[in-house]
Write an enzyme that holds these catalytic residues in place. Structure first.
Site, PDB file in Angstrom:
ATOM      1  N   ARG A 124      26.927 -34.692 -70.541  1.00 31.10           N
ATOM      2  CA  ARG A 124      25.740 -34.139 -71.198  1.00 31.10           C
ATOM      3  C   ARG A 124      25.581 -32.649 -70.908  1.00 31.10           C
ATOM      4  O   ARG A 124      24.884 -31.944 -71.612  1.00 31.10           O
ATOM      5  CB  ARG A 124      24.494 -34.897 -70.725  1.00 31.10           C
TER       6      ARG A 124
ATOM      7  N   ASN B  91      23.694 -35.204 -63.746  1.00 29.62           N
ATOM      8  CA  ASN B  91      23.818 -36.064 -62.561  1.00 29.62           C
ATOM      9  C   ASN B  91      25.118 -35.856 -61.807  1.00 29.62           C
ATOM     10  O   ASN B  91      25.547 -36.732 -61.048  1.00 29.62           O
ATOM     11  CB  ASN B  91      23.680 -37.537 -62.966  1.00 29.62           C
TER      12      ASN B  91
ATOM     13  N   VAL C  32      19.161 -41.765 -64.710  1.00 33.84           N
ATOM     14  CA  VAL C  32      20.037 -40.765 -65.307  1.00 33.84           C
ATOM     15  C   VAL C  32      19.130 -39.714 -65.947  1.00 33.84           C
ATOM     16  O   VAL C  32      18.156 -40.064 -66.597  1.00 33.84           O
ATOM     17  CB  VAL C  32      20.956 -41.391 -66.376  1.00 33.84           C
ATOM     18  N   CYS C  33      19.447 -38.432 -65.775  1.00 32.22           N
ATOM     19  CA  CYS C  33      18.495 -37.413 -66.201  1.00 32.22           C
ATOM     20  C   CYS C  33      19.193 -36.119 -66.605  1.00 32.22           C
ATOM     21  O   CYS C  33      20.319 -35.854 -66.221  1.00 32.22           O
ATOM     22  CB  CYS C  33      17.514 -37.064 -65.077  1.00 32.22           C
ATOM     23  N   THR C  34      18.465 -35.300 -67.377  1.00 30.33           N
ATOM     24  CA  THR C  34      18.832 -33.913 -67.621  1.00 30.33           C
ATOM     25  C   THR C  34      17.598 -33.063 -67.358  1.00 30.33           C
ATOM     26  O   THR C  34      16.518 -33.356 -67.887  1.00 30.33           O
ATOM     27  CB  THR C  34      19.295 -33.684 -69.075  1.00 30.33           C
TER      28      THR C  34
END
Length: 368
Positions: free
Chosen positions: A307, A294, A116-118
């Site tokens: 997010r 995501n 999971v990322c930003t």
């Protein structure tokens, strides 16, 4: 839904987290690409082999021992089909740590389907491009009640390093990496481009591509290996962009790419076989940043994992005049972009290279 929305909106955009404590800055290790693949990771991972072993056990402990024994055999067969030099590098990692090769293959392909990322690309008024990312990992892989955190996330923090990949004594590219993982998710090749990989939550997942690979279709690229290939072989932003847009993939993904010239910033949305969308910086129209989590940019994020909205709110509060290390670090240190899964924050520029800080969201903090 209303309870969750109230909770994630509690924290105002942070302005006080940069500079972070010096103790959170990651050390750098060197991987010499002139060394044989089986040996090139050994100096970096040998001092941390116990920590890497503990991390891998976080996954394997959840698998029945009989099933794991069968899986090891199957994964070792899979290993023989993986492209070089990555197969040999993984074998060298397994020999150094003292684990079955199947364990290391599992550790490496796990990131293809479960992160999971930003990521953010932003341009300041002078045309300087900044590339930043949070890497979140470890969802549902054990909860440590004593530290109030995800067990795998906690163990990952012990093995993150900045990696300086050298050839002929010169740096070719840099990355933020979990030692033992031979692919890349966060990397910069100065002075040309920077690149981050975000998992794309999609019904295709990574499992279809992996199944196709096992069944004999080897035309797709493993994402982490593809980024390694791009960092080693592409010499410009446009060359990197073309590869990322056209090569078949094992799993759907977002590639976030930035260059060294004004306007060179894109989010590429990929299926297994084609590019579905390209979001690009457009300074003339006021689009000075791109923020990708995501979920597809043209869709609404689910309420339990939004997010994007808080990140956009904070980016707009900082405004383009303040784009830089301080603003980007503060945006990524504001909940829920900072959460219990967040392992590290990296900021990359083609001018200054890569800086990475370990992150640890203290309670109260959203679980993801």
């Amino acid at each position: 839904k209303q309870w969750y929305q109230r909770r994630v909106r509690v924290e105002k955009c942070r302005t006080d987290t940069y500079p972070p404590p010096e103790s959170s800055t990651l050390p750098t290790v060197v991987v010499n690409l002139d060394d044989p693949p089986e040996l090139r990771w050994k100096p970096a991972i040998e001092p941390l082999k116990d920590e890497i072993n503990d991390l891998i056990s976080t996954v394997t402990d959840y698998i029945n021992k009989n099933v794991l024994a069968v899986a090891d055999v199957l994964l070792e067969v899979l290993a023989k089909t993986l492209p070089e030099p990555y197969r040999s590098e993984m074998k060298g990692v397994a020999d150094t740590i003292g684990l079955p090769e199947g364990h290391i293959v599992l550790y490496n392909i796990f990131y293809e389907v479960f992160s999971v990322c930003t990521s953010i690309v932003a341009e300041d008024p002078q045309g300087q491009l900044y590339h930043a990312r949070n890497l979140d990992f470890g969802l549902f892989l054990g909860w440590d009640n004593s530290n109030d955190t995800w067990l795998m996330t906690e163990r990952l923090r012990k093995i993150i390093r900045n990696v300086d990949f050298k050839k002929d004594g010169e740096t070719v590219f840099q990355s933020a990496s979990f030692l033992g993982y031979v692919g890349l998710m966060t990397a910069v090749k100065a002075p040309s481009f920077a690149l981050t990989l975000n998992e794309r939550f999609n019904k295709e997942g990574g499992f279809i591509g992996i199944y196709q690979w096992i069944m004999g279709d080897r035309s797709a690229a493993w994402m982490g290996f593809l980024i390694r290939d791009v960092m080693e072989n592409a010499n410009s932003y446009s060359e990197a962009k073309n590869i990322l847009m056209t090569h078949k993939l094992v799993a759907p993904a977002y590639f976030i790419l930035s260059g060294n010239t004004t306007g060179e910033g894109v989010v590429i949305t990929r299926s297994l076989t084609e590019t579905l969308d390209v979001q690009a910086l457009n300074i003339t129209n006021g689009r000075y940043y791109l923020l990708q989590t995501n979920y597809d940019p043209w869709t609404t994020c689910p309420f339990y994992d939004d997010r994007r909205t808080p990140g956009n709110i904070c980016m707009k509060q900082w405004k383009q005049d303040n784009v830089g290390f301080k603003s980007l670090f503060n945006v990524l240190s504001t909940k829920p972009n900072l959460n219990k899964l967040t392992v590290y924050t990296s900021i990359l520029t083609v001018r200054d290279g890569l800086t990475t800080w370990m992150q640890d969201c203290k309670t109260p903090c959203t679980p993801w």
